[in-house]
Scaffold this motif. Structure first.
Motif, PDB file in Angstrom:
ATOM      1  N   TRP A 135     111.031 100.754  70.104  1.00  0.00           N
ATOM      2  CA  TRP A 135     111.843 101.943  69.890  1.00  0.00           C
ATOM      3  C   TRP A 135     111.245 103.149  70.616  1.00  0.00           C
ATOM      4  O   TRP A 135     110.024 103.266  70.749  1.00  0.00           O
ATOM      5  N   PRO A 136     112.091 104.062  71.094  1.00  0.00           N
ATOM      6  CA  PRO A 136     111.570 105.246  71.797  1.00  0.00           C
ATOM      7  C   PRO A 136     111.145 106.336  70.822  1.00  0.00           C
ATOM      8  O   PRO A 136     111.674 106.461  69.714  1.00  0.00           O
ATOM      9  N   ARG A 137     110.186 107.122  71.279  1.00  0.00           N
ATOM     10  CA  ARG A 137     109.805 108.349  70.574  1.00  0.00           C
ATOM     11  C   ARG A 137     110.224 109.543  71.428  1.00  0.00           C
ATOM     12  O   ARG A 137     109.923 109.592  72.615  1.00  0.00           O
ATOM     13  N   ILE A 138     110.901 110.485  70.809  1.00  0.00           N
ATOM     14  CA  ILE A 138     111.368 111.677  71.504  1.00  0.00           C
ATOM     15  C   ILE A 138     110.706 112.895  70.881  1.00  0.00           C
ATOM     16  O   ILE A 138     110.838 113.138  69.675  1.00  0.00           O
ATOM     17  N   ALA A 139     109.964 113.649  71.694  1.00  0.00           N
ATOM     18  CA  ALA A 139     109.316 114.872  71.221  1.00  0.00           C
ATOM     19  C   ALA A 139     110.214 116.069  71.517  1.00  0.00           C
ATOM     20  O   ALA A 139     110.810 116.160  72.589  1.00  0.00           O
ATOM     21  N   LEU A 140     110.312 116.978  70.566  1.00  0.00           N
ATOM     22  CA  LEU A 140     111.023 118.237  70.758  1.00  0.00           C
ATOM     23  C   LEU A 140     109.984 119.346  70.706  1.00  0.00           C
ATOM     24  O   LEU A 140     109.299 119.531  69.689  1.00  0.00           O
ATOM     25  N   TYR A 141     109.865 120.089  71.811  1.00  0.00           N
ATOM     26  CA  TYR A 141     108.770 121.043  71.971  1.00  0.00           C
ATOM     27  C   TYR A 141     109.290 122.326  72.600  1.00  0.00           C
ATOM     28  O   TYR A 141     110.158 122.303  73.482  1.00  0.00           O
ATOM     29  N   GLY A 142     108.742 123.446  72.163  1.00  0.00           N
ATOM     30  CA  GLY A 142     109.005 124.723  72.806  1.00  0.00           C
ATOM     31  C   GLY A 142     107.704 125.477  72.980  1.00  0.00           C
ATOM     32  O   GLY A 142     106.896 125.551  72.043  1.00  0.00           O
ATOM     33  N   PHE A 143     107.478 125.993  74.177  1.00  0.00           N
ATOM     34  CA  PHE A 143     106.262 126.769  74.377  1.00  0.00           C
ATOM     35  C   PHE A 143     106.265 127.999  73.481  1.00  0.00           C
ATOM     36  O   PHE A 143     105.223 128.398  72.956  1.00  0.00           O
ATOM     37  N   LYS A 144     107.445 128.604  73.303  1.00  0.00           N
ATOM     38  CA  LYS A 144     107.604 129.736  72.396  1.00  0.00           C
ATOM     39  C   LYS A 144     108.310 129.258  71.133  1.00  0.00           C
ATOM     40  O   LYS A 144     109.185 128.404  71.171  1.00  0.00           O
ATOM     41  N   GLY A 145     107.931 129.832  69.988  1.00  0.00           N
ATOM     42  CA  GLY A 145     108.592 129.505  68.738  1.00  0.00           C
ATOM     43  C   GLY A 145     109.907 130.259  68.605  1.00  0.00           C
ATOM     44  O   GLY A 145     110.248 131.126  69.412  1.00  0.00           O
ATOM     45  N   GLY A 146     110.670 129.912  67.576  1.00  0.00           N
ATOM     46  CA  GLY A 146     111.904 130.621  67.299  1.00  0.00           C
ATOM     47  C   GLY A 146     113.042 130.308  68.247  1.00  0.00           C
ATOM     48  O   GLY A 146     113.942 131.134  68.430  1.00  0.00           O
ATOM     49  N   VAL A 147     113.025 129.111  68.853  1.00  0.00           N
ATOM     50  CA  VAL A 147     114.078 128.760  69.804  1.00  0.00           C
ATOM     51  C   VAL A 147     115.015 127.696  69.243  1.00  0.00           C
ATOM     52  O   VAL A 147     115.812 127.114  69.980  1.00  0.00           O
ATOM     53  N   GLY A 148     114.951 127.439  67.940  1.00  0.00           N
ATOM     54  CA  GLY A 148     115.874 126.505  67.316  1.00  0.00           C
ATOM     55  C   GLY A 148     115.501 125.047  67.443  1.00  0.00           C
ATOM     56  O   GLY A 148     116.345 124.167  67.286  1.00  0.00           O
ATOM     57  N   ARG A 149     114.224 124.775  67.669  1.00  0.00           N
ATOM     58  CA  ARG A 149     113.775 123.401  67.886  1.00  0.00           C
ATOM     59  C   ARG A 149     113.962 122.533  66.631  1.00  0.00           C
ATOM     60  O   ARG A 149     114.468 121.413  66.703  1.00  0.00           O
ATOM     61  N   SER A 150     113.552 123.031  65.480  1.00  0.00           N
ATOM     62  CA  SER A 150     113.647 122.236  64.251  1.00  0.00           C
ATOM     63  C   SER A 150     115.095 122.003  63.850  1.00  0.00           C
ATOM     64  O   SER A 150     115.455 120.916  63.381  1.00  0.00           O
ATOM     65  N   ALA A 343     100.657 113.636  86.431  1.00  0.00           N
ATOM     66  CA  ALA A 343     101.810 114.475  86.765  1.00  0.00           C
ATOM     67  C   ALA A 343     103.050 113.617  86.976  1.00  0.00           C
ATOM     68  O   ALA A 343     104.151 113.972  86.541  1.00  0.00           O
ATOM     69  N   ARG A 344     102.892 112.484  87.636  1.00  0.00           N
ATOM     70  CA  ARG A 344     104.041 111.613  87.876  1.00  0.00           C
ATOM     71  C   ARG A 344     104.570 111.017  86.581  1.00  0.00           C
ATOM     72  O   ARG A 344     105.782 110.849  86.409  1.00  0.00           O
ATOM     73  N   VAL A 345     103.658 110.672  85.678  1.00  0.00           N
ATOM     74  CA  VAL A 345     104.088 110.155  84.376  1.00  0.00           C
ATOM     75  C   VAL A 345     104.831 111.234  83.602  1.00  0.00           C
ATOM     76  O   VAL A 345     105.912 111.005  83.053  1.00  0.00           O
ATOM     77  N   MET A 346     104.266 112.435  83.579  1.00  0.00           N
ATOM     78  CA  MET A 346     104.833 113.497  82.759  1.00  0.00           C
ATOM     79  C   MET A 346     106.176 113.984  83.292  1.00  0.00           C
ATOM     80  O   MET A 346     107.101 114.237  82.516  1.00  0.00           O
ATOM     81  N   ARG A 347     106.326 114.116  84.583  1.00  0.00           N
ATOM     82  CA  ARG A 347     107.572 114.693  85.102  1.00  0.00           C
ATOM     83  C   ARG A 347     108.759 113.775  84.833  1.00  0.00           C
ATOM     84  O   ARG A 347     109.893 114.236  84.709  1.00  0.00           O
ATOM     85  N   ASP A 348     108.525 112.476  84.741  1.00  0.00           N
ATOM     86  CA  ASP A 348     109.613 111.553  84.415  1.00  0.00           C
ATOM     87  C   ASP A 348     109.920 111.538  82.919  1.00  0.00           C
ATOM     88  O   ASP A 348     110.935 110.977  82.501  1.00  0.00           O
ATOM     89  N   ARG A 349     109.050 112.144  82.133  1.00  0.00           N
ATOM     90  CA  ARG A 349     109.219 112.164  80.684  1.00  0.00           C
ATOM     91  C   ARG A 349     109.924 113.438  80.209  1.00  0.00           C
ATOM     92  O   ARG A 349     110.436 113.498  79.093  1.00  0.00           O
ATOM     93  N   LEU A 350     109.972 114.462  81.046  1.00  0.00           N
ATOM     94  CA  LEU A 350     110.405 115.788  80.630  1.00  0.00           C
ATOM     95  C   LEU A 350     111.900 115.999  80.836  1.00  0.00           C
ATOM     96  O   LEU A 350     112.497 115.475  81.781  1.00  0.00           O
ATOM     97  N   HIS A 351     112.474 116.821  79.951  1.00  0.00           N
ATOM     98  CA  HIS A 351     113.882 117.214  80.045  1.00  0.00           C
ATOM     99  C   HIS A 351     113.984 118.651  79.536  1.00  0.00           C
ATOM    100  O   HIS A 351     113.589 118.942  78.403  1.00  0.00           O
ATOM    101  N   ILE A 352     114.515 119.543  80.366  1.00  0.00           N
ATOM    102  CA  ILE A 352     114.639 120.946  79.989  1.00  0.00           C
ATOM    103  C   ILE A 352     115.890 121.139  79.126  1.00  0.00           C
ATOM    104  O   ILE A 352     116.980 120.650  79.461  1.00  0.00           O
ATOM    105  N   VAL A 353     115.723 121.855  78.026  1.00  0.00           N
ATOM    106  CA  VAL A 353     116.836 122.218  77.148  1.00  0.00           C
ATOM    107  C   VAL A 353     117.013 123.733  77.202  1.00  0.00           C
ATOM    108  O   VAL A 353     116.061 124.480  76.954  1.00  0.00           O
ATOM    109  N   ALA A 354     118.214 124.173  77.560  1.00  0.00           N
ATOM    110  CA  ALA A 354     118.522 125.604  77.577  1.00  0.00           C
ATOM    111  C   ALA A 354     118.808 126.029  76.142  1.00  0.00           C
ATOM    112  O   ALA A 354     119.934 125.916  75.651  1.00  0.00           O
ATOM    113  N   ALA A 355     117.789 126.508  75.460  1.00  0.00           N
ATOM    114  CA  ALA A 355     117.884 126.787  74.032  1.00  0.00           C
ATOM    115  C   ALA A 355     118.579 128.116  73.771  1.00  0.00           C
ATOM    116  O   ALA A 355     118.401 129.079  74.515  1.00  0.00           O
ATOM    117  N   MET A 356     119.400 128.135  72.704  1.00  0.00           N
ATOM    118  CA  MET A 356     120.061 129.365  72.250  1.00  0.00           C
ATOM    119  C   MET A 356     120.772 130.052  73.418  1.00  0.00           C
ATOM    120  O   MET A 356     120.635 131.260  73.640  1.00  0.00           O
TER     121      MET A 356
END
Length: 456
Positions: A135-150, A343-356
């Motif tokens: 099964w996959p694990r998906i992390a939800l992360y924001g460098f800044k808080g208060g962006v509606g991640r939870s 870097a190659r591993v990480m860039r394939d793992r990342l997805h940008i979310v335009a929050a709020m």
């Protein structure tokens, strides 16, 4: 009087001297301690060097001159004079800056002895390295808080459960638990939380912990369900429960349990806690999780570092289009760039979310955010030191929805502010919630889609 080297300059000098020492044919390890002082270790186990040789004496003198206060008291040491050289030269957390070369140059490695932050440079693990976890694990992360991640984590969990999936949500925002309040059923909360596993496992006492509770947000119909691993436990009948005392003791690495064993770093302890939750999901209902959602701590923190670099297969990076957001992500990307393989591993793992995202339907503003994300990726993760040619598949516009810098929007609405899930138990089904998260849910659904389901 010449000014002594400052922190950053001293480290550059130390790395240059390490490269010079490796040119002599020995492997070297550069260790930087908690105060920022550097020590150069030379591996002479196969070719012992005299510790008082003129060469080493001159190297120590040069180290002190160039690094000033950031040189250790004994800045150059040899493996032959050390009690346990393998703990440094064969350390699992060693970062290799330069491999051995055919011209006789030795390997150059770095060990960072830090309280926080070392895990940002840890090798990426993810699903590919753990074939026993389908099964996959998906992390939800924001460098800044208060962006509606939870909130997004809770909405995503319900959406996947509506599709019939068994969803495990792990609240890793231990300093400021958020998703637990959105998903927990006060009448059926778990007795223990993630923090309990971390403190109990440190003394070999983690067996039998009650870590999971079925979320009240689970669908009433169908096969889907949501299980929650809270940050904190809920004691029974007035039992003592000191959350802060536990929190203050969880982040340190632990020594080996038995002589000859490896140390137990915090990253491994957190992995063990999540694995225990995954195992308990099957024990409670006879069903393994189909997907695990990790609600990560914001900012530069060890939990966030471990979650992104070691625990997740996909990482959703929540971004608000402002300078502080991109400056923060640039720091992380630059850290990964230092190790091209990572870097190659990480860039394939990342997805940008335009929050709020405030401008529903404003494609120009979304394209601006896309351009800023694209610029950060191009300057760091797609511009690696060992690349002979540029990456061939990086259009800034056009068909790029599957690229990590292509932002997936979550629309902002005033109705989302102050939403009380206790007073609105079906809040994820409200029309304005569904509209705001539509594109986000569709994009993540693709990440967890099982192609074999189409053949069933």
């Amino acid at each position: 009087m010449t000014e002594s080297a400052r922190f950053d300059d001293a480290w550059q000098q130390a790395r240059a001297l390490a490269g010079t020492a490796a040119a002599g044919g020995h492997d070297v390890v550069l260790v930087r301690d908690l105060s920022g002082r550097s020590t150069l270790l030379i591996d002479d186990r196969d070719d012992e060097l005299a510790p008082d040789s003129d060469h080493l004496t001159q190297l120590r003198r040069t180290f002190r001159e160039r690094l000033g206060p950031f040189a250790a008291n004994n800045p150059v040491q040899t493996a032959g004079a050390m009690f346990s050289a393998s703990a440094f030269f064969d350390a699992p957390e060693l970062i290799v800056l330069q491999e051995r070369e055919e011209n006789g140059h030795g390997r150059v490695g770095v060990l960072e002895r830090t309280v926080v932050g070392a895990d940002w440079s840890a090798p990426g693990i993810g699903q590919g390295a753990d074939s026993s976890r389908p099964w996959p694990r998906i992390a939800l992360y924001g460098f800044k808080g208060g962006v509606g991640r939870s909130t997004a984590t809770a909405v995503l969990a319900r959406h996947l459960a509506d599709l019939g999936k068994c969803v495990l949500v792990v609240d890793l925002d231990l300093e400021s638990p958020g998703v637990s309040n959105l998903l927990a059923d006060p009448g059926a909360a778990s007795r223990h939380g993630i923090v309990d596993h971390l403190v109990e496992s440190a003394v070999g006492h983690a067996d039998g912990l009650d870590l999971l509770a079925k979320s009240s947000l689970s669908p009433k119909d169908g096969n889907g369900e949501i299980w929650l691993a809270s940050a904190s436990g809920t004691p029974r009948g007035g039992e003592p429960y000191d959350y802060l005392a536990k929190l203050n003791r969880i982040y340190s690495d632990l020594p080996p349990e038995q002589p000859g064993d490896l140390p137990r770093p915090f990253a491994q302890r957190l992995e063990d806690a999540i694995a225990a939750c995954e195992e308990q999901t099957e024990k409670k209902n006879g069903r393994r999780p189909d997907v695990v959602l990790l609600d990560s701590r914001a900012g530069i923190h060890d939990i966030a570092a471990v979650t992104l670099t070691r625990l997740s297969d996909h990482a959703l990076l929540f971004a608000v289009d402002n300078p502080s957001t991109w400056e923060g992500y640039r720091m992380l990307f630059e850290q990964w760039k230092k190790q091209p393989d990572q870097a190659r591993v990480m860039r394939d793992r990342l997805h940008i979310v335009a929050a709020m995202f405030h401008s529903a339907g404003d494609i120009n503003r979304l394209n601006t955010l896309r351009r800023h994300a694209y610029d950060e990726f191009m300057a760091t993760l797609y511009d690696l030191p060992d690349d002979d040619t540029p990456e061939p598949y990086l259009p800034a516009e056009g068909d790029v929805d599957d690229k990590p810098y292509a932002p997936v929007p979550i629309l902002f609405g005033n109705d989302l502010v102050g939403l009380d899930p206790q007073r609105s138990p079906n809040w994820t089904k409200l029309p304005f919630v569904r509209a705001a998260y539509r594109d986000f849910l569709s994009a993540v659904e693709e990440l967890v889609h099982d192609p074999y389901e189409d053949l069933a």
